[in-house]
Write a protein that holds these residues in place. Structure first.
Motif, PDB file in Angstrom:
ATOM      1  N   GLY A  60     -57.651  13.956  -9.644  1.00  8.00           N
ATOM      2  CA  GLY A  60     -57.269  12.545  -9.797  1.00  8.00           C
ATOM      3  C   GLY A  60     -57.669  11.714  -8.599  1.00  8.00           C
ATOM      4  O   GLY A  60     -58.184  10.600  -8.739  1.00  8.00           O
ATOM      5  N   GLY A  61     -57.471  12.260  -7.415  1.00  3.35           N
ATOM      6  CA  GLY A  61     -57.851  11.540  -6.199  1.00  3.35           C
ATOM      7  C   GLY A  61     -59.351  11.316  -6.109  1.00  3.35           C
ATOM      8  O   GLY A  61     -59.810  10.211  -5.824  1.00  3.35           O
ATOM      9  N   VAL A  99     -61.476   7.729  -6.310  1.00  2.69           N
ATOM     10  CA  VAL A  99     -62.378   7.273  -5.246  1.00  2.69           C
ATOM     11  C   VAL A  99     -63.765   6.959  -5.810  1.00  2.69           C
ATOM     12  O   VAL A  99     -64.369   5.936  -5.487  1.00  2.69           O
ATOM     13  CB  VAL A  99     -62.477   8.348  -4.121  1.00  2.69           C
ATOM     14  CG1 VAL A  99     -63.618   8.053  -3.171  1.00  2.69           C
ATOM     15  CG2 VAL A  99     -61.160   8.435  -3.375  1.00  2.69           C
ATOM     16  N   ILE A 100     -64.248   7.818  -6.682  1.00  2.00           N
ATOM     17  CA  ILE A 100     -65.560   7.595  -7.287  1.00  2.00           C
ATOM     18  C   ILE A 100     -65.548   6.340  -8.151  1.00  2.00           C
ATOM     19  O   ILE A 100     -66.465   5.518  -8.098  1.00  2.00           O
ATOM     20  CB  ILE A 100     -65.997   8.827  -8.108  1.00  2.00           C
ATOM     21  CG1 ILE A 100     -66.224  10.023  -7.171  1.00  2.00           C
ATOM     22  CG2 ILE A 100     -67.256   8.535  -8.915  1.00  2.00           C
ATOM     23  CD1 ILE A 100     -66.341  11.349  -7.877  1.00  2.00           C
ATOM     24  N   GLY A 157     -69.240  11.867 -14.563  1.00  2.00           N
ATOM     25  CA  GLY A 157     -69.599  12.711 -15.707  1.00  2.00           C
ATOM     26  C   GLY A 157     -69.565  14.181 -15.362  1.00  2.00           C
ATOM     27  O   GLY A 157     -69.013  15.004 -16.101  1.00  2.00           O
ATOM     28  N   GLY A 158     -70.151  14.545 -14.221  1.00  2.00           N
ATOM     29  CA  GLY A 158     -70.129  15.945 -13.797  1.00  2.00           C
ATOM     30  C   GLY A 158     -68.732  16.421 -13.462  1.00  2.00           C
ATOM     31  O   GLY A 158     -68.324  17.522 -13.837  1.00  2.00           O
ATOM     32  N   GLY A 159     -67.977  15.582 -12.751  1.00  2.00           N
ATOM     33  CA  GLY A 159     -66.604  15.951 -12.391  1.00  2.00           C
ATOM     34  C   GLY A 159     -65.711  16.119 -13.606  1.00  2.00           C
ATOM     35  O   GLY A 159     -64.947  17.084 -13.702  1.00  2.00           O
ATOM     36  N   LEU A 160     -65.820  15.193 -14.542  1.00  2.00           N
ATOM     37  CA  LEU A 160     -65.004  15.294 -15.762  1.00  2.00           C
ATOM     38  C   LEU A 160     -65.422  16.488 -16.619  1.00  2.00           C
ATOM     39  O   LEU A 160     -64.583  17.137 -17.239  1.00  2.00           O
ATOM     40  CB  LEU A 160     -65.092  14.000 -16.569  1.00  2.00           C
ATOM     41  CG  LEU A 160     -64.374  12.806 -15.956  1.00  2.00           C
ATOM     42  CD1 LEU A 160     -64.707  11.526 -16.726  1.00  2.00           C
ATOM     43  CD2 LEU A 160     -62.869  13.033 -15.929  1.00  2.00           C
ATOM     44  N   SER A 161     -66.708  16.783 -16.636  1.00  2.00           N
ATOM     45  CA  SER A 161     -67.190  17.935 -17.395  1.00  2.00           C
ATOM     46  C   SER A 161     -66.612  19.234 -16.836  1.00  2.00           C
ATOM     47  O   SER A 161     -66.108  20.085 -17.585  1.00  2.00           O
ATOM     48  CB  SER A 161     -68.718  17.966 -17.360  1.00  2.00           C
ATOM     49  OG  SER A 161     -69.211  19.068 -18.065  1.00  2.00           O
ATOM     50  N   ASN A 162     -66.669  19.392 -15.518  1.00  2.00           N
ATOM     51  CA  ASN A 162     -66.081  20.592 -14.901  1.00  2.00           C
ATOM     52  C   ASN A 162     -64.562  20.618 -15.062  1.00  2.00           C
ATOM     53  O   ASN A 162     -63.974  21.675 -15.309  1.00  2.00           O
ATOM     54  CB  ASN A 162     -66.451  20.668 -13.422  1.00  2.00           C
ATOM     55  CG  ASN A 162     -67.824  21.260 -13.188  1.00  2.00           C
ATOM     56  OD1 ASN A 162     -68.393  21.928 -14.052  1.00  2.00           O
ATOM     57  ND2 ASN A 162     -68.366  21.013 -12.017  1.00  2.00           N
TER      58      ASN A 162
END
Length: 147
Positions: free
Chosen positions: A62-63, A67-68, A84-89
């Motif tokens: 979440g943090g 920030v992104i 996109g990459g962060g949510l995918s992982n």
């Protein structure tokens, strides 16, 4: 809008590639003259297999996503790639408790050549780099305002 469309494209692309590779018989295949190796690894840790306490996942995710998202105006493409990459992982970790990694670059010198990544990781790294470069560019542009 560019950030959201990039985020959606990266998320869907990463999910499709993982789905295909997980279900296909492609294991330990070399590409690009043995510069890229397709291999499979379930990563239960964080980046570079660092241990990740389960309770830390929502707070850290979440943090970082916040920030992104806040940096999306400086570099919409970088923010979209990183989100996109962060949510995918994150989706895969929440769904399966681990992340499916499959890309290795054995010709890279040092320890980095031994790590196994996925497209989402590369999108996060690229997006983060673009966000940093976009932030620096904006700061340097403000030193010399347009006349």
């Amino acid at each position: 809008m560019k950030t959201l469309s990039t985020t959606l494209g990266v998320f869907c692309g990463c999910t499709a590639v993982r789905w295909y590779l997980h279900r296909s018989s492609r294991r330990d295949t070399f590409l690009a003259g043995e510069r890229i190796r397709l291999t499979t690894l379930w990563n239960t840790g964080a980046a570079f297999s660092l241990p990740l306490p389960p309770k830390a996942l929502p707070v850290l995710s979440g943090g970082m996503l916040g920030v992104i998202w806040a940096g999306r105006r400086r570099c919409p493409l970088g923010a979209g790639l990183a989100l996109g990459g962060g949510l995918s992982n994150l989706w895969e970790r929440c769904r399966w408790g681990r992340v499916y990694d499959y890309l290795q670059f054995p010709c890279v010198p040092g320890k980095l050549g031994g790590y196994v990544f996925n497209l989402a990781d590369l999108a996060v790294f690229t997006g983060g780099g673009l966000l940093l470069a976009g932030g620096r560019k904006q700061k340097s542009d403000s030193l010399f305002p347009a006349r």
